[in-house]
Enzyme design. Structure first.
Site, PDB file in Angstrom:
ATOM      1  N   HIS A  61       0.880  -1.220  -0.004  1.00 46.73           N
ATOM      2  CA  HIS A  61      -0.008   0.167   0.113  1.00 46.73           C
ATOM      3  C   HIS A  61       0.907   1.190   0.051  1.00 46.73           C
ATOM      4  O   HIS A  61       1.634   1.338   1.035  1.00 46.73           O
ATOM      5  CB  HIS A  61      -0.968  -0.027   1.206  1.00 46.73           C
ATOM      6  CG  HIS A  61      -1.754  -1.080   1.129  1.00 46.73           C
ATOM      7  ND1 HIS A  61      -3.120  -1.138   0.632  1.00 46.73           N
ATOM      8  CD2 HIS A  61      -1.773  -2.357   1.931  1.00 46.73           C
ATOM      9  CE1 HIS A  61      -3.762  -2.277   0.665  1.00 46.73           C
ATOM     10  NE2 HIS A  61      -2.933  -3.102   1.653  1.00 46.73           N
ATOM     11  N   ASP A 153      -8.341  -5.055  -2.685  1.00 49.41           N
ATOM     12  CA  ASP A 153      -7.823  -5.188  -1.221  1.00 49.41           C
ATOM     13  C   ASP A 153      -8.279  -4.391  -0.375  1.00 49.41           C
ATOM     14  O   ASP A 153      -8.161  -3.171  -0.421  1.00 49.41           O
ATOM     15  CB  ASP A 153      -6.470  -5.346  -1.192  1.00 49.41           C
ATOM     16  CG  ASP A 153      -5.803  -5.864   0.152  1.00 49.41           C
ATOM     17  OD1 ASP A 153      -6.208  -7.011   0.912  1.00 49.41           O
ATOM     18  OD2 ASP A 153      -5.148  -4.774   0.706  1.00 49.41           O
ATOM     19  N   ASN A 279      -5.441  -6.490   9.354  1.00 53.33           N
ATOM     20  CA  ASN A 279      -6.679  -7.252   8.794  1.00 53.33           C
ATOM     21  C   ASN A 279      -6.004  -8.202   7.541  1.00 53.33           C
ATOM     22  O   ASN A 279      -5.555  -7.629   6.798  1.00 53.33           O
ATOM     23  CB  ASN A 279      -7.789  -6.388   8.249  1.00 53.33           C
ATOM     24  CG  ASN A 279      -8.827  -7.141   8.034  1.00 53.33           C
ATOM     25  OD1 ASN A 279      -9.201  -8.114   8.382  1.00 53.33           O
ATOM     26  ND2 ASN A 279      -9.754  -6.473   7.138  1.00 53.33           N
ATOM     27  N   ASP A 306       2.151  -6.878   2.375  1.00 53.90           N
ATOM     28  CA  ASP A 306       1.110  -5.958   3.019  1.00 53.90           C
ATOM     29  C   ASP A 306       1.340  -4.837   3.706  1.00 53.90           C
ATOM     30  O   ASP A 306       0.740  -4.342   4.889  1.00 53.90           O
ATOM     31  CB  ASP A 306      -0.257  -6.899   3.890  1.00 53.90           C
ATOM     32  CG  ASP A 306      -1.391  -6.306   4.048  1.00 53.90           C
ATOM     33  OD1 ASP A 306      -1.697  -5.287   3.128  1.00 53.90           O
ATOM     34  OD2 ASP A 306      -2.475  -6.758   4.579  1.00 53.90           O
TER      35      ASP A 306
HETATM   36  O1  DOR Z   1      -4.530  -4.540   7.580  1.00 59.88           O
HETATM   37  C1  DOR Z   1      -4.773  -4.100   6.569  1.00 59.88           C
HETATM   38  N1  DOR Z   1      -4.527  -2.832   6.323  1.00 59.88           N
HETATM   39  N2  DOR Z   1      -5.345  -5.096   5.842  1.00 59.88           N
HETATM   40  C2  DOR Z   1      -5.711  -4.566   4.520  1.00 59.88           C
HETATM   41  O2  DOR Z   1      -6.691  -5.458   3.960  1.00 59.88           O
HETATM   42  C3  DOR Z   1      -5.767  -3.314   4.119  1.00 59.88           C
HETATM   43  C4  DOR Z   1      -4.715  -2.750   4.706  1.00 59.88           C
HETATM   44  C5  DOR Z   1      -4.610  -1.433   4.603  1.00 59.88           C
HETATM   45  O3  DOR Z   1      -4.950  -0.746   3.472  1.00 59.88           O
HETATM   46  O4  DOR Z   1      -4.252  -0.479   5.622  1.00 59.88           O
HETATM   47 ZN    ZN Z   2      -6.140  -7.203   2.452  1.00 63.77          ZN
END
Ligand code: DOR
Ligand code: ZN
Length: 432
Positions: A61, A153, A279, A306
């Site tokens: 991200h 996602d 998550n 992630d």
């Molecule tokens: O912990 C998470 N953060 N899980 C996700 O699926 C999205 C992500 C986020 O964009 O912060």
């Molecule tokens: Zn995710």
């Protein structure tokens, strides 16, 4: 521009070698090539470090556009390069969402301008990640950004009708659908893994079956559509059984595990520190053990970070209000070494497989995850296997500091990263 890497150990095996690079391509590998040195050659003394293909992260991200207080394409690219990554897939849960040609092209172009790592935009499966109307996958796939992976996602494509259609499109377009497997009907209000720790802390539970059932459903849909399905951040041991059966049946399914799901458990939650909120949630020790075994066995194909930066205002708050997510790019290699290499579950060839070769295959990147050989791109990570470092969130390159590994002493350091013959990071600093 030419580069000479001296005293490197490819895949941590055999004698030290020198590697000659011309125009981004390996032209010679062997002992005692230092004679190839002349004025125009930049020399990188690997000092015995392990030479691996550059790492590829299928799940990053970068937060730009719209979330620049947490990360930018520049700061995230720096973190990636320092972590040994040469390519990252940037998730589309930005603002605006990357559900159109305009946004994916913006992300691609900005990544290329920064130039530290190949940034491949992931396109959204549904318009605005709303789960209601399919986005224009074909337009994004055929755009200059050449989108090869689509995902909602952060959210699951929960509607089986939309997921089925997306997989049919994916099959026709030869792209992959990456699913955040969480049946939202089963996780309403969920704050932690459903189990004894959540009960004791009074947090609403996220049952492992919310993941397992979506993966089972999606494997059936992918089989019917003959489509490539990728399962994001597997967190539950039960999901592994589903994946193993689907793979045995010939379903085109791949899966990733995050570094945090290899190491951390819900026991960490007793501190109520939201840095541990993520998550899918941290689960049990039996789950982390199952993740490691599945990764060693290949049922889980890759490690993906992630990497989810969140500025302090979103994280330093009470548990329920805090956003889920953890930094991952600069700690990934060390966590893999700690959880997989040190216990003997993977050797360096295995590290190359799970952090570079398989992710490049799944993401459709022909010039990453290549063998270390003459004629191949000089796209590498150099790793000091004896290096030890202490994680300090404030010293990481990300704009946010939300690492769950704060203060931990971890093995293995990335000493240099090289993208097509260009040094992008060296001794903890990114190229100017
Ligand atoms: O912990 C998470 N953060 N899980 C996700 O699926 C999205 C992500 C986020 O964009 O912060
Ligand atoms: Zn995710």
């Amino acid at each position: 521009m030419n580069l000479l890497i001296t005293n490197a150990r490819p895949y941590g095996e055999g004698e030290l070698v020198d590697v000659v690079v011309r125009d981004g391509v390996v032209t010679e590998i062997g002992a005692g090539l230092a004679g190839a040195r002349d004025e125009s050659v930049e020399v990188l003394d690997a000092d015995g470090a392990v030479l691996l293909p550059g790492f590829v992260d299928l799940h990053t991200h970068l937060r730009e556009p719209g979330g620049e207080e947490s990360e930018t394409i520049a700061s995230g690219s720096a973190a990636a390069a320092l972590g040994g990554f040469t390519a990252v897939f940037a998730m589309p849960n930005t603002d605006p969402v990357a559900d159109s040609e305009v946004v994916v092209e913006h992300v691609r172009r900005r990544g290329a301008e920064v130039g530290l790592v190949d940034v491949h935009p992931v396109g959204a499966v549904t318009v605005g990640l709303a789960g209601e109307q399919m986005a224009e996958l074909g337009t994004m796939a055929r755009s200059r950004a050449e989108v090869r992976m689509f995902s909602d996602d952060g959210k699951c494509v929960n509607d089986p009708v939309i997921m089925r259609r997306a997989l049919e499109y994916a099959s026709a377009l030869n792209v992959v659908i990456a699913q955040h497997a969480e049946d939202h009907r089963l996780t309403v209000g969920a704050q932690a893994h459903e189990g004894v720790v959540a009960s004791r802390l009074g947090l609403a539970g996220w049952p492992a079956t919310a993941e397992e059932t979506i993966v089972a459903r999606d494997c059936a849909l992918a089989r019917e559509a003959k489509a490539a399905l990728h399962v994001c951040h597997v967190s539950s041991a039960r999901t592994i059984d589903v994946l193993r059966a689907a793979k045995a049946a010939g379903v085109r399914v791949s899966a990733e595990v995050t570094p945090h799901h290899l190491l951390l458990t819900d026991a960490a939650l007793t501190s109520y520190d939201p840095v541990n909120k993520v998550n899918p949630p941290l689960r049990t020790a039996a789950d982390t053990r199952a993740m490691r075994e599945a990764l060693a066995e290949g049922v889980i194909d890759v490690v993906a970070t992630d990497h989810a930066p969140h500025a302090a205002q979103y994280k330093d708050t009470e548990w329920a209000a805090a956003r889920p997510g953890m930094l991952g790019l600069q700690t990934a290699l060390s966590i893999v070494v700690h959880t997989m290499v040190e216990p003997g579950l993977l050797d360096w060839r295995g590290v190359a497989r799970v952090l570079s070769e398989r992710p490049a295959e799944i993401g459709g990147l022909p010039d990453h995850g290549r063998p270390i050989a003459v004629g191949e791109p000089a796209t590498f990570a150099l790793v000091d296997p004896d290096g030890v470092w202490t994680v300090r969130g404030g010293s990481l390159a990300s704009k946010a500091a939300n690492t769950p590994f704060e203060g931990m002493r971890l093995p293995a350091t990335v000493t240099a990263t090289i993208l097509r013959g260009r040094i992008t990071a060296r001794d903890g600093k990114v190229a100017a």
